[in-house]
Design a protein around this motif. Structure first.
Motif, PDB file in Angstrom:
ATOM      1  N   GLN A   1       0.824  -1.198   0.000  1.00 43.82           N
ATOM      2  CA  GLN A   1       0.000   0.000   0.000  1.00 43.82           C
ATOM      3  C   GLN A   1       0.866   1.260   0.000  1.00 43.82           C
ATOM      4  O   GLN A   1       1.926   1.310   0.616  1.00 43.82           O
ATOM      5  N   GLU A   2       0.370   2.292  -0.672  1.00 46.96           N
ATOM      6  CA  GLU A   2       1.068   3.570  -0.752  1.00 46.96           C
ATOM      7  C   GLU A   2       1.026   4.323   0.574  1.00 46.96           C
ATOM      8  O   GLU A   2       1.989   4.974   0.958  1.00 46.96           O
ATOM      9  N   PHE A   3      -0.093   4.256   1.266  1.00 49.68           N
ATOM     10  CA  PHE A   3      -0.258   5.003   2.507  1.00 49.68           C
ATOM     11  C   PHE A   3      -1.332   4.292   3.313  1.00 49.68           C
ATOM     12  O   PHE A   3      -2.489   4.232   2.908  1.00 49.68           O
TER      13      PHE A   3
ATOM     14  N   ASP B   1       1.604   4.421   8.116  1.00 51.48           N
ATOM     15  CA  ASP B   1       1.919   5.781   7.695  1.00 51.48           C
ATOM     16  C   ASP B   1       1.218   6.806   8.573  1.00 51.48           C
ATOM     17  O   ASP B   1       1.689   7.945   8.680  1.00 51.48           O
TER      18      ASP B   1
ATOM     19  N   VAL C   1      -6.832  12.244   3.925  1.00 52.61           N
ATOM     20  CA  VAL C   1      -5.402  12.396   3.675  1.00 52.61           C
ATOM     21  C   VAL C   1      -5.227  12.683   2.195  1.00 52.61           C
ATOM     22  O   VAL C   1      -5.737  11.940   1.346  1.00 52.61           O
TER      23      VAL C   1
ATOM     24  N   LEU D   1      -2.498  12.824  -0.658  1.00 51.59           N
ATOM     25  CA  LEU D   1      -1.153  12.451  -1.066  1.00 51.59           C
ATOM     26  C   LEU D   1      -0.771  13.264  -2.296  1.00 51.59           C
ATOM     27  O   LEU D   1      -1.585  13.431  -3.209  1.00 51.59           O
TER      28      LEU D   1
ATOM     29  N   ARG E   1       7.367  13.282  -2.720  1.00 55.03           N
ATOM     30  CA  ARG E   1       6.119  12.808  -2.125  1.00 55.03           C
ATOM     31  C   ARG E   1       5.843  13.525  -0.817  1.00 55.03           C
ATOM     32  O   ARG E   1       6.760  13.841  -0.057  1.00 55.03           O
TER      33      ARG E   1
ATOM     34  N   ALA F   1       2.327  14.111   2.295  1.00 53.99           N
ATOM     35  CA  ALA F   1       0.987  13.742   2.729  1.00 53.99           C
ATOM     36  C   ALA F   1       0.450  14.820   3.663  1.00 53.99           C
ATOM     37  O   ALA F   1       1.165  15.304   4.539  1.00 53.99           O
TER      38      ALA F   1
ATOM     39  N   GLY G   1       5.272   8.955   3.386  1.00 58.12           N
ATOM     40  CA  GLY G   1       4.817   7.902   2.497  1.00 58.12           C
ATOM     41  C   GLY G   1       5.600   6.626   2.682  1.00 58.12           C
ATOM     42  O   GLY G   1       6.529   6.549   3.487  1.00 58.12           O
ATOM     43  N   THR G   2       5.201   5.611   1.927  1.00 56.59           N
ATOM     44  CA  THR G   2       5.861   4.309   1.937  1.00 56.59           C
ATOM     45  C   THR G   2       6.322   3.974   0.528  1.00 56.59           C
ATOM     46  O   THR G   2       5.613   4.222  -0.440  1.00 56.59           O
TER      47      THR G   2
ATOM     48  N   THR H   1       9.318   3.165   5.014  1.00 50.01           N
ATOM     49  CA  THR H   1       8.382   4.196   5.456  1.00 50.01           C
ATOM     50  C   THR H   1       9.162   5.292   6.168  1.00 50.01           C
ATOM     51  O   THR H   1       9.948   5.011   7.069  1.00 50.01           O
TER      52      THR H   1
END
Length: 222
Positions: free
Chosen positions: A20-22, A34, A73, A75, A88, A90, A108-109, A201
């Motif tokens: 997952q991105e966030f 995150d 959130v 992004l 990046r 958030a 972010g991750t 992360t």
């Protein structure tokens, strides 16, 4: 298109094996989150889902929302045309009627392809001896790079580079790297899960951290 991983057992559920991105803390998550928040009623569960996205020039914005509360959130992704480096960030938006406390938040991750031969490189130092390069193999579990100073220092640098052990040199091979845009109190987590996926992360250090986000507040994104 990205799809959710089905998980491999009741102990290794989909939310923990899906890249997952966030991801927020809640819903059975036990990998590094995150975002982690606490609500006034004591609830600390936050499950983010996709709402929308838009593209403005070289900037992509993705909006996520909790499944039950008005917590959003945003992004942001922006590519530097000269270097190809991706920026990046958030932004947490509290649209509820009460304040909440952010206990942990990341920019972010980064998810790397599955593998067992990754090598981590990072920088440490001291007065008159900065920029010492270190390396180690990435093993199952989690490695933490961090600083708790609250100001820029020479002991640790908010930067990482990861490559395949034994297959790269200065002329060929893939390298994944990243850096945080500030050097005060920061933390990077490099995590290899049970199916050999790598997650990096990074964001503010969660040690002794608590940010009160008032109702209707959304801190600016630089």
């Amino acid at each position: 298109m990205s799809h959710a991983d089905p998980g491999i057992s009741s102990f290794d559920s989909s939310i923990n094996t899906t890249r997952q991105e966030f991801v927020a803390w809640g819903g059975g998550l036990y990998v590094e989150p995150d975002l982690k928040v606490a609500f006034p009623d004591g609830n600390r569960d936050l499950v983010l889902q996709y709402v929308s996205h838009n593209v403005d020039g070289n900037r992509l914005r993705i909006l996520l929302k909790d499944i039950s509360r008005e917590v959003y959130v945003e992004l942001q992704y922006q590519v530097d045309a000269a270097t190809g480096v991706l920026r990046r960030s958030a932004q947490v938006q509290n649209r509820t009627a009460s304040s909440l406390t952010i206990e942990q938040v990341a920019a972010g991750t980064w998810n790397l392809p599955r593998g067992t031969d990754y090598r981590l490189r990072y920088l440490t130092g001291r007065w008159a001896g900065e920029w010492s390069l270190h390396e180690q193999l990435i093993q199952p579990g989690k490695a933490i790079l961090e600083s708790r100073r609250g100001s820029t220092g020479d002991q640790n640098n908010p930067w990482f580079a990861i490559d395949r052990n034994g297959s790269n040199d200065q002329d060929s091979g893939d390298v994944w790297f990243g850096a945080l845009g500030w050097s005060g109190s920061w933390q990077m987590s490099i995590e290899q899960d049970e199916i050999h996926q790598i997650r990096v992360t990074g964001g503010p250090n969660s040690f002794d951290f608590g940010y009160r986000l008032a109702a209707g507040e959304a801190p600016p994104v630089d």
